[in-house]
Design an enzyme around this catalytic site. Structure first.
Site, PDB file in Angstrom:
ATOM      1  N   GLN A  78      73.074  53.820  -4.255  1.00 55.98           N
ATOM      2  CA  GLN A  78      72.845  52.863  -5.332  1.00 55.98           C
ATOM      3  C   GLN A  78      73.959  51.825  -5.361  1.00 55.98           C
ATOM      4  O   GLN A  78      74.974  51.998  -6.030  1.00 55.98           O
ATOM      5  CB  GLN A  78      72.742  53.569  -6.686  1.00 55.98           C
ATOM      6  CG  GLN A  78      72.350  52.598  -7.765  1.00 55.98           C
ATOM      7  CD  GLN A  78      71.662  53.263  -8.926  1.00 55.98           C
ATOM      8  OE1 GLN A  78      71.467  54.457  -8.960  1.00 55.98           O
ATOM      9  NE2 GLN A  78      71.296  52.464  -9.884  1.00 55.98           N
ATOM     10  N   PHE A  79      73.729  50.719  -4.646  1.00 55.35           N
ATOM     11  CA  PHE A  79      74.735  49.669  -4.565  1.00 55.35           C
ATOM     12  C   PHE A  79      74.990  49.008  -5.917  1.00 55.35           C
ATOM     13  O   PHE A  79      76.052  48.432  -6.136  1.00 55.35           O
ATOM     14  CB  PHE A  79      74.356  48.619  -3.519  1.00 55.35           C
ATOM     15  CG  PHE A  79      73.264  47.682  -3.931  1.00 55.35           C
ATOM     16  CD1 PHE A  79      73.580  46.450  -4.494  1.00 55.35           C
ATOM     17  CD2 PHE A  79      71.931  48.022  -3.762  1.00 55.35           C
ATOM     18  CE1 PHE A  79      72.579  45.577  -4.878  1.00 55.35           C
ATOM     19  CE2 PHE A  79      70.935  47.160  -4.144  1.00 55.35           C
ATOM     20  CZ  PHE A  79      71.249  45.933  -4.715  1.00 55.35           C
ATOM     21  N   THR A  80      74.058  49.108  -6.845  1.00 56.19           N
ATOM     22  CA  THR A  80      74.234  48.448  -8.151  1.00 56.19           C
ATOM     23  C   THR A  80      75.364  49.070  -8.969  1.00 56.19           C
ATOM     24  O   THR A  80      75.797  48.480  -9.961  1.00 56.19           O
ATOM     25  CB  THR A  80      72.926  48.443  -8.968  1.00 56.19           C
ATOM     26  OG1 THR A  80      72.512  49.793  -9.192  1.00 56.19           O
ATOM     27  CG2 THR A  80      71.841  47.662  -8.245  1.00 56.19           C
TER      28      THR A  80
END
Length: 154
Positions: A78-80
């Protein structure tokens, strides 16, 4: 590297209507890889997560690790988690690692935790995923490898 851990009764992730990863009782981990993260960051997080005593013992006290309870893990990239929201109302993700490096370290992290638990499910890196979980507690912990690095002697 940032991780959000949730103690779960079960969790699953689907892509295009198909379940691609799941776990029973244990941990669901959302993992974000930052620009400049290394294998050391992955090792520090994996070691801490595997030893973290957030499961109840026979007296109802959080005193056991995911290994102690023979728990399972679902790990989703999850890059966010690396969102910069300080300016304006649209976050940027410039602090996240480039996709090739992020995927390499995500896979490395998975190899570390999967060698220590009976089952590790995963999402698909870069895919649009739908996550379902039954949070247990709820117990949710946010971890950052930078904080762990500062706590170690270099």
């Amino acid at each position: 590297m940032k991780a959000v851990l949730q103690r779960v009764k079960n969790a699953s992730v689907e892509v295009d209507g198909n379940i691609v990863g799941s776990c029973g009782a244990g941990l669901m981990i959302l993992l974000g890889v930052a620009r400049g993260d290394t294998e050391q960051d992955a090792r520090l997080l994996a070691e801490k997560i595997l030893k973290l005593r957030i499961f109840s013992d026979e007296n109802g006290k959080m005193n056991l690790s995911v290994r102690d309870v023979d728990g399972e893990i679902l790990c989703i990239s999850q890059f966010t988690l690396l969102a910069n929201y300080a300016h304006g109302n649209r976050p940027d993700y410039l602090d996240s690692a480039p996709p090739d490096e992020a995927n390499r370290l995500y896979e490395y992290f998975i190899s570390l935790v999967s060698s220590e638990v009976k089952h590790t499910g995963t999402g698909i890196f870069g895919a649009d995923m739908k996550v379902s979980l039954l949070n247990d507690g709820p117990v949710t912990i946010v971890m950052d490898s930078e904080k762990l690095r500062k706590g170690t002697k270099q």
